[in-house]
Scaffold this active site. Structure first.
Site, mmCIF file in Angstrom:
data_model
loop_
_atom_site.group_PDB
_atom_site.id
_atom_site.type_symbol
_atom_site.label_atom_id
_atom_site.label_comp_id
_atom_site.label_asym_id
_atom_site.label_seq_id
_atom_site.Cartn_x
_atom_site.Cartn_y
_atom_site.Cartn_z
ATOM 1 N N GLU A 23 -29.356 -53.770 -7.504
ATOM 2 C CA GLU A 23 -29.951 -52.441 -7.380
ATOM 3 C C GLU A 23 -30.580 -51.966 -8.683
ATOM 4 O O GLU A 23 -30.828 -50.775 -8.858
ATOM 5 C CB GLU A 23 -28.893 -51.438 -6.903
ATOM 6 C CG GLU A 23 -28.366 -51.787 -5.522
ATOM 7 C CD GLU A 23 -27.503 -50.690 -4.920
ATOM 8 O OE1 GLU A 23 -27.404 -49.589 -5.479
ATOM 9 O OE2 GLU A 23 -26.911 -50.960 -3.868
ATOM 10 N N LYS A 57 -26.073 -43.364 5.634
ATOM 11 C CA LYS A 57 -27.048 -44.457 5.568
ATOM 12 C C LYS A 57 -27.624 -44.606 6.974
ATOM 13 O O LYS A 57 -26.884 -44.911 7.921
ATOM 14 C CB LYS A 57 -26.349 -45.757 5.196
ATOM 15 C CG LYS A 57 -25.824 -45.822 3.758
ATOM 16 C CD LYS A 57 -24.870 -46.996 3.628
ATOM 17 C CE LYS A 57 -24.624 -47.398 2.185
ATOM 18 N NZ LYS A 57 -23.501 -48.374 2.091
HETATM 19 C C1 2PG Z 1 -22.975 -49.051 -0.911
HETATM 20 C C2 2PG Z 1 -24.356 -49.669 -0.855
HETATM 21 C C3 2PG Z 1 -25.293 -49.117 -1.881
HETATM 22 P P1 2PG Z 1 -24.700 -51.970 0.297
HETATM 23 O O1 2PG Z 1 -21.953 -49.730 -0.805
HETATM 24 O O2 2PG Z 1 -22.875 -47.832 -1.018
HETATM 25 O O3 2PG Z 1 -24.800 -49.242 -3.200
HETATM 26 O O4 2PG Z 1 -24.284 -51.071 -0.955
HETATM 27 O O5 2PG Z 1 -26.055 -51.526 0.724
HETATM 28 O O6 2PG Z 1 -24.656 -53.389 -0.191
HETATM 29 O O7 2PG Z 1 -23.674 -51.687 1.352
HETATM 30 MG MG MG Z 2 -20.607 -47.860 -0.808
#
Ligand code: 2PG
Ligand code: MG
Length: 442
Positions: free
Chosen positions: A211, A343
């Site tokens: 990231e 998300k």
């Molecule tokens: C999280 C995300 C972003 P990933 O765990 O919050 O940092 O990671 O998209 O790999 O789940």
């Molecule tokens: Mg997370």
């Protein structure tokens, strides 16, 4: 006046494009009868919750099994045809068509990557047809007060984003004492490069993580916290004043059979010991926010952590809540977490993500809109965070264009909305930082 004859979905196209990790992903373009278009691109996680919408991949030897031909086919053959003729001016109608095709929690049949790219594309087309920026459309349709969010910005990457070189996944800063989004960017830039300088001098810099944060070669997880605190000082800031620390422990990633293993330190511990360890960090460093302190399958641990530290720090459920309104309601019932990570691809459609945000509001929980570790130039989340007025946005670090595109979009929106629309430290009012800030002001 809106004329539905120009806002009907006329075409849905899917194409394979490539994300920030060089992996294939799904892009969808939607065209309306009046000619307006919208585009959405699916992001992808590396540390995923087991209850989040399915990232449908083809498997097999090519492209390390990561190809998305099945998800593209789901858009072309099933989602697209079902959406033709639907009025996009209210994107919730299109989202309910998508979910009716695969009402299961995981959306394994269609693929969450197929559904999320389509859902976001419809939203963009609706905004274009309404001649509004996306943040404005979302604010108007959901009766929300738009606000520029407070960022959480990664300085070191770890866990699944940096070859598990350190166990904790995200070491981030927040700048709740800033008066504008620009000021946050400026302070973050100083801290980011100060951290890099310290690591170079000490021989602890191994590269850049997924990231955009530094990929560290520390000897312990706590060394990351010490270095981050030092970097804040080197950037001429007093840790805990304008700048504070936020962690994503992503504990599901190092939990096996109810025990937590910090591989870097060769330590194996139960939930109580992990909670005590995190508690000592909260006491010793200016930490205001902790995400996934225990595993997604450890609700008792989450309740205990919240009981002990919920009055001092923000406790965010990510893998644990997977942007699911019902899980947020359940967490509120048992007193687990006090904040939710939102998300869109965990939910599978924008409407379901907004429902999780509404559940957070009902519970009195804060919301943090978040990117994934696999990202693209898609900036939808900057608009959602602003339009919904969630107060916080987590995008990754301060380098790499898939990250900077989202921060830069917030700067553009701030120009439209005015500098007073920046929420500043308001989302952290109930943390120790917020209490201290209140005392300072009175
Ligand atoms: C999280 C995300 C972003 P990933 O765990 O919050 O940092 O990671 O998209 O790999 O789940
Ligand atoms: Mg997370």
């Amino acid at each position: 006046m809106r004329n539905s004859s120009v806002t009907k979905i006329e075409a849905v196209e899917a194409r394979r494009i490539w994300d920030s990790r060089g992996r294939p992903t799904v892009e969808v373009e939607v065209r309306l009868t009046g000619g307006h278009r919208g585009r959405g691109i699916a992001p992808a996680g590396a540390s995923r919750g087991s209850r989040e919408a399915w990232d449908l991949r083809d498997g097999g030897p090519a492209l390390r099994g990561m190809d998305v031909q099945m998800a593209l086919a789901a858009v072309r053959d099933r989602i697209g045809p079902a959406l033709i003729g639907i009025d996009a001016s209210d994107p919730r109608a299109a989202d309910s068509v998508i979910t009716s095709l695969d009402p299961s929690l995981l959306k394994k049949d269609l693929g969450g990557n197929a559904t999320v790219a389509t859902s976001m594309a419809v939203l963009h087309a609706a905004a274009a047809a309404a001649r509004k920026p996306l943040w404005r459309l979302v604010a108007d349709q959901h009766d929300r007060r738009p606000a520029i969010p407070l960022p959480e910005i990664q300085i070191f990457g770890g866990g699944a984003h940096a070859g598990r070189r350190v166990d904790i996944q995200d070491f981030m800063i927040m700048v709740p004492g800033a008066d504008s989004f620009d000021e946050v960017m400026e302070v973050t830039s100083e801290v980011y490069f100060a951290a890099g300088d310290i690591m170079k001098q000490r021989g602890k810099l191994a590269g850049v993580a997924d990231e955009g944060g530094w990929w560290p070669s520390f000897d312990s997880n706590e060394e990351a916290l010490e270095t981050l605190t030092l970097a804040i000082e080197k950037a001429s800031e007093k840790p805990g004043e304008r700048v504070v620390i936020s962690l994503d422990v992503a504990a599901s990633e190092f939990c096996r059979n109810g025990r937590y293993r910090l591989a870097l330190e060769d330590r194996d511990m139960d939930t109580a010991t992990l909670i005590d360890l995190l508690g000592r960090w909260i006491d010793s460093y200016p930490i205001v926010s902790i995400e996934d302190p225990v595993s997604e399958n450890d609700p008792d641990g989450m309740v205990e952590f919240t009981r002990r530290f919920g009055g001092r720090v923000q406790i965010i459920g990510d893998d644990y809540l997977v942007t699911n309104a019902a899980l947020v309601d359940q967490a509120a019932d048992i007193g687990a977490c006090n904040a939710v990570l939102i998300k869109v691809n965990q939910a599978g459609t924008v409407s379901e993500a907004i429902a999780a945000n509404e559940a957070a509001d009902r519970a009195g929980y804060r919301s943090v809109i978040s990117a994934r570790s696999g990202e693209t130039e898609d900036v939808t989340i900057s608009h959602l965070a602003t339009g919904l007025g969630t107060g916080q946005l987590k995008v990754g670090s301060f380098t790499r264009s898939e990250r900077m595109a989202k921060w830069n979009e917030c700067l553009r929106i701030q120009d439209e909305l005015g500098v007073n629309s920046f929420v500043g430290g308001a989302p952290l009012t109930d943390t120790w930082w917020g209490k201290k800030e209140r005392e300072r002001r009175t």
